[in-house]
Design a protein around this motif. Structure first.
Motif, PDB file in Angstrom:
ATOM      1  N   ARG A  58       1.011  -0.942   0.278  1.00  0.00           N
ATOM      2  CA  ARG A  58       0.349  -0.115  -0.205  1.00  0.00           C
ATOM      3  C   ARG A  58       1.046   1.357   0.083  1.00  0.00           C
ATOM      4  O   ARG A  58       0.964   2.145  -0.593  1.00  0.00           O
ATOM      5  N   GLU A  59       1.741   1.397   0.558  1.00  0.00           N
ATOM      6  CA  GLU A  59       2.876   2.482   0.388  1.00  0.00           C
ATOM      7  C   GLU A  59       3.653   2.623  -0.222  1.00  0.00           C
ATOM      8  O   GLU A  59       3.896   3.843  -1.147  1.00  0.00           O
ATOM      9  N   LEU A  60       3.641   1.267  -0.697  1.00  0.00           N
ATOM     10  CA  LEU A  60       4.731   1.871  -2.298  1.00  0.00           C
ATOM     11  C   LEU A  60       3.782   1.712  -3.268  1.00  0.00           C
ATOM     12  O   LEU A  60       4.039   2.649  -4.059  1.00  0.00           O
ATOM     13  N   ASP A  61       2.438   1.762  -3.260  1.00  0.00           N
ATOM     14  CA  ASP A  61       1.198   2.186  -4.506  1.00  0.00           C
ATOM     15  C   ASP A  61       1.283   4.004  -4.083  1.00  0.00           C
ATOM     16  O   ASP A  61       1.108   3.997  -5.266  1.00  0.00           O
ATOM     17  N   GLU A  62       1.175   3.932  -3.130  1.00  0.00           N
ATOM     18  CA  GLU A  62       0.683   5.406  -3.019  1.00  0.00           C
ATOM     19  C   GLU A  62       2.429   6.354  -2.904  1.00  0.00           C
ATOM     20  O   GLU A  62       2.004   7.401  -3.816  1.00  0.00           O
ATOM     21  N   VAL A  63       3.329   5.713  -2.829  1.00  0.00           N
ATOM     22  CA  VAL A  63       4.407   6.884  -2.758  1.00  0.00           C
ATOM     23  C   VAL A  63       4.712   6.764  -4.043  1.00  0.00           C
ATOM     24  O   VAL A  63       4.842   8.085  -5.525  1.00  0.00           O
ATOM     25  N   ILE A  64       4.176   5.870  -5.947  1.00  0.00           N
ATOM     26  CA  ILE A  64       4.445   5.671  -7.248  1.00  0.00           C
ATOM     27  C   ILE A  64       3.545   6.839  -7.382  1.00  0.00           C
ATOM     28  O   ILE A  64       3.028   7.361  -8.296  1.00  0.00           O
ATOM     29  N   MET A  65       2.623   6.780  -7.449  1.00  0.00           N
ATOM     30  CA  MET A  65       1.092   7.398  -7.488  1.00  0.00           C
ATOM     31  C   MET A  65       1.209   8.915  -7.033  1.00  0.00           C
ATOM     32  O   MET A  65       1.057   9.683  -7.667  1.00  0.00           O
ATOM     33  N   ASN A  66       1.899   9.179  -6.036  1.00  0.00           N
ATOM     34  CA  ASN A  66       1.965  10.504  -5.197  1.00  0.00           C
ATOM     35  C   ASN A  66       3.343  11.454  -6.217  1.00  0.00           C
ATOM     36  O   ASN A  66       2.966  12.291  -6.536  1.00  0.00           O
ATOM     37  N   PHE A  67       4.223  10.775  -6.595  1.00  0.00           N
ATOM     38  CA  PHE A  67       5.444  10.982  -7.720  1.00  0.00           C
ATOM     39  C   PHE A  67       4.201  10.789  -8.768  1.00  0.00           C
ATOM     40  O   PHE A  67       4.895  12.600  -9.168  1.00  0.00           O
ATOM     41  N   LEU A  68       4.240  10.348  -9.425  1.00  0.00           N
ATOM     42  CA  LEU A  68       3.423  10.537 -10.826  1.00  0.00           C
ATOM     43  C   LEU A  68       2.211  11.888 -11.094  1.00  0.00           C
ATOM     44  O   LEU A  68       2.560  12.339 -12.037  1.00  0.00           O
ATOM     45  N   ASN A  69       1.326  11.761  -9.958  1.00  0.00           N
ATOM     46  CA  ASN A  69       0.859  13.062  -9.802  1.00  0.00           C
ATOM     47  C   ASN A  69       1.537  14.439  -9.373  1.00  0.00           C
ATOM     48  O   ASN A  69       0.964  15.029  -9.638  1.00  0.00           O
ATOM     49  N   SER A  70       2.558  14.255  -9.008  1.00  0.00           N
ATOM     50  CA  SER A  70       3.591  15.540  -8.368  1.00  0.00           C
ATOM     51  C   SER A  70       3.990  15.872  -9.780  1.00  0.00           C
ATOM     52  O   SER A  70       4.380  16.919  -9.898  1.00  0.00           O
TER      53      SER A  70
END
Length: 132
Positions: free
Chosen positions: A112-124
Protein backbone atom coordinates in the motif's frame (compact mmCIF):
# COMPACT_ATOMS: atom_id res chain seq x y z
CA UNK A 1 3.69 -2.74 -12.16
CA UNK A 2 5.18 -2.07 -15.53
CA UNK A 3 4.34 0.83 -17.76
CA UNK A 4 3.84 -0.52 -21.26
CA UNK A 5 4.40 1.05 -24.66
CA UNK A 6 0.77 2.19 -24.59
CA UNK A 7 1.37 4.21 -21.42
CA UNK A 8 4.62 5.68 -22.71
CA UNK A 9 3.00 6.61 -26.02
CA UNK A 10 0.02 8.16 -24.26
CA UNK A 11 2.43 10.44 -22.42
CA UNK A 12 4.31 11.22 -25.66
CA UNK A 13 1.03 12.13 -27.41
CA UNK A 14 -0.03 14.37 -24.54
CA UNK A 15 3.35 16.11 -24.55
CA UNK A 16 3.03 16.62 -28.30
CA UNK A 17 -0.46 18.10 -27.89
CA UNK A 18 0.85 20.39 -25.15
CA UNK A 19 3.70 21.55 -27.39
CA UNK A 20 1.19 22.42 -30.12
CA UNK A 21 -1.61 23.69 -27.86
CA UNK A 22 -1.74 27.12 -29.48
CA UNK A 23 -2.36 25.64 -32.92
CA UNK A 24 -5.94 24.43 -32.37
CA UNK A 25 -6.76 20.84 -33.29
CA UNK A 26 -3.75 18.69 -34.10
CA UNK A 27 -4.14 15.86 -36.58
CA UNK A 28 -3.21 12.36 -35.55
CA UNK A 29 -1.20 12.08 -38.76
CA UNK A 30 1.00 15.00 -37.68
CA UNK A 31 1.48 13.51 -34.21
CA UNK A 32 2.29 10.10 -35.71
CA UNK A 33 4.93 11.63 -37.99
CA UNK A 34 6.57 13.58 -35.17
CA UNK A 35 6.49 10.61 -32.78
CA UNK A 36 7.46 7.98 -35.38
CA UNK A 37 4.37 5.88 -34.62
CA UNK A 38 1.59 4.54 -36.81
CA UNK A 39 -1.69 6.42 -36.96
CA UNK A 40 -3.52 3.14 -36.33
CA UNK A 41 -1.61 2.56 -33.10
CA UNK A 42 -2.12 6.12 -31.88
CA UNK A 43 -5.86 5.81 -32.52
CA UNK A 44 -5.89 3.06 -29.89
CA UNK A 45 -3.99 5.32 -27.50
CA UNK A 46 -6.36 8.24 -28.01
CA UNK A 47 -9.50 6.30 -27.06
CA UNK A 48 -8.66 5.94 -23.37
CA UNK A 49 -7.30 9.51 -23.21
CA UNK A 50 -10.56 10.79 -24.65
CA UNK A 51 -12.66 8.58 -22.34
CA UNK A 52 -10.72 9.97 -19.36
CA UNK A 53 -11.54 13.52 -20.44
CA UNK A 54 -7.91 14.41 -21.14
CA UNK A 55 -8.32 15.18 -24.84
CA UNK A 56 -11.07 16.54 -27.04
CA UNK A 57 -11.54 15.45 -30.62
CA UNK A 58 -13.13 17.07 -33.62
CA UNK A 59 -13.97 15.56 -36.99
CA UNK A 60 -13.80 17.18 -40.38
CA UNK A 61 -11.36 19.25 -42.39
CA UNK A 62 -9.95 21.10 -39.39
CA UNK A 63 -10.42 18.12 -37.06
CA UNK A 64 -7.93 16.50 -34.78
CA UNK A 65 -7.17 16.46 -31.09
CA UNK A 66 -6.43 19.03 -28.44
CA UNK A 67 -5.94 19.02 -24.69
CA UNK A 68 -9.18 19.18 -22.70
CA UNK A 69 -7.37 21.16 -19.97
CA UNK A 70 -4.18 23.14 -19.81
CA UNK A 71 -0.87 21.31 -19.47
CA UNK A 72 -0.58 22.78 -15.96
CA UNK A 73 -3.79 21.01 -14.95
CA UNK A 74 -2.94 17.52 -16.26
CA UNK A 75 -0.81 15.16 -14.19
CA UNK A 76 1.43 12.44 -15.55
CA UNK A 77 -0.33 10.06 -13.13
CA UNK A 78 -3.76 10.56 -14.64
CA UNK A 79 -2.37 10.18 -18.16
CA UNK A 80 -0.61 6.90 -17.35
CA UNK A 81 -3.61 5.53 -15.43
CA UNK A 82 -5.92 6.46 -18.33
CA UNK A 83 -3.75 4.44 -20.70
CA UNK A 84 -2.72 1.58 -18.43
CA UNK A 85 -5.41 1.23 -15.82
CA UNK A 86 -4.22 0.55 -12.29
CA UNK A 87 -0.53 0.87 -11.51
CA UNK A 88 -0.84 -1.13 -8.30
CA UNK A 89 2.37 -3.05 -7.59
CA UNK A 90 0.45 -6.19 -6.53
CA UNK A 91 -2.85 -7.58 -7.76
CA UNK A 92 -4.54 -7.55 -4.36
CA UNK A 93 -4.49 -3.74 -4.40
CA UNK A 94 -6.04 -3.72 -7.85
CA UNK A 95 -9.16 -5.62 -6.85
CA UNK A 96 -12.48 -4.16 -5.72
CA UNK A 97 -12.88 -7.02 -3.24
CA UNK A 98 -10.24 -7.32 -0.52
CA UNK A 99 -8.02 -10.37 -0.48
CA UNK A 100 -9.22 -13.04 1.94
CA UNK A 101 -5.81 -12.85 3.67
CA UNK A 102 -5.75 -9.03 3.94
CA UNK A 103 -6.37 -9.06 7.70
CA UNK A 104 -3.38 -11.36 8.27
CA UNK A 105 -1.06 -10.16 5.50
CA UNK A 106 2.05 -8.66 7.04
CA UNK A 107 3.33 -7.40 3.69
CA UNK A 108 0.14 -5.56 2.68
CA UNK A 109 1.16 -2.27 4.39
CA UNK A 110 4.39 -2.29 2.35
CA UNK A 111 2.50 -2.70 -0.94
CA UNK A 112 0.00 0.00 0.00
CA UNK A 113 2.82 2.38 0.86
CA UNK A 114 4.64 1.60 -2.39
CA UNK A 115 1.45 2.21 -4.37
CA UNK A 116 0.99 5.54 -2.61
CA UNK A 117 4.62 6.57 -3.29
CA UNK A 118 4.27 5.70 -6.99
CA UNK A 119 1.00 7.59 -7.41
CA UNK A 120 2.16 10.59 -5.37
CA UNK A 121 5.27 10.84 -7.54
CA UNK A 122 3.40 10.55 -10.85
CA UNK A 123 0.69 12.95 -9.71
CA UNK A 124 3.29 15.48 -8.56
CA UNK A 125 4.48 15.80 -12.18
CA UNK A 126 2.39 18.01 -14.43
CA UNK A 127 2.25 17.69 -18.19
CA UNK A 128 3.72 21.19 -18.31
CA UNK A 129 6.79 19.88 -16.41
CA UNK A 130 7.48 17.55 -19.34
CA UNK A 131 7.86 20.54 -21.67
CA UNK A 132 10.86 21.90 -19.78
Amino acid sequence: MMITTKGRNALKVMIDLAQHAGEGNVSLTDIAERQHESVKYLEAVMGPLSAAGLVLSARGKSGGYRLARSAEECTVGEIIVAAEGSLAPVSCLDSDTPCENAANCLSLPLWRELDEVIMNFLNSKKLSDMLK
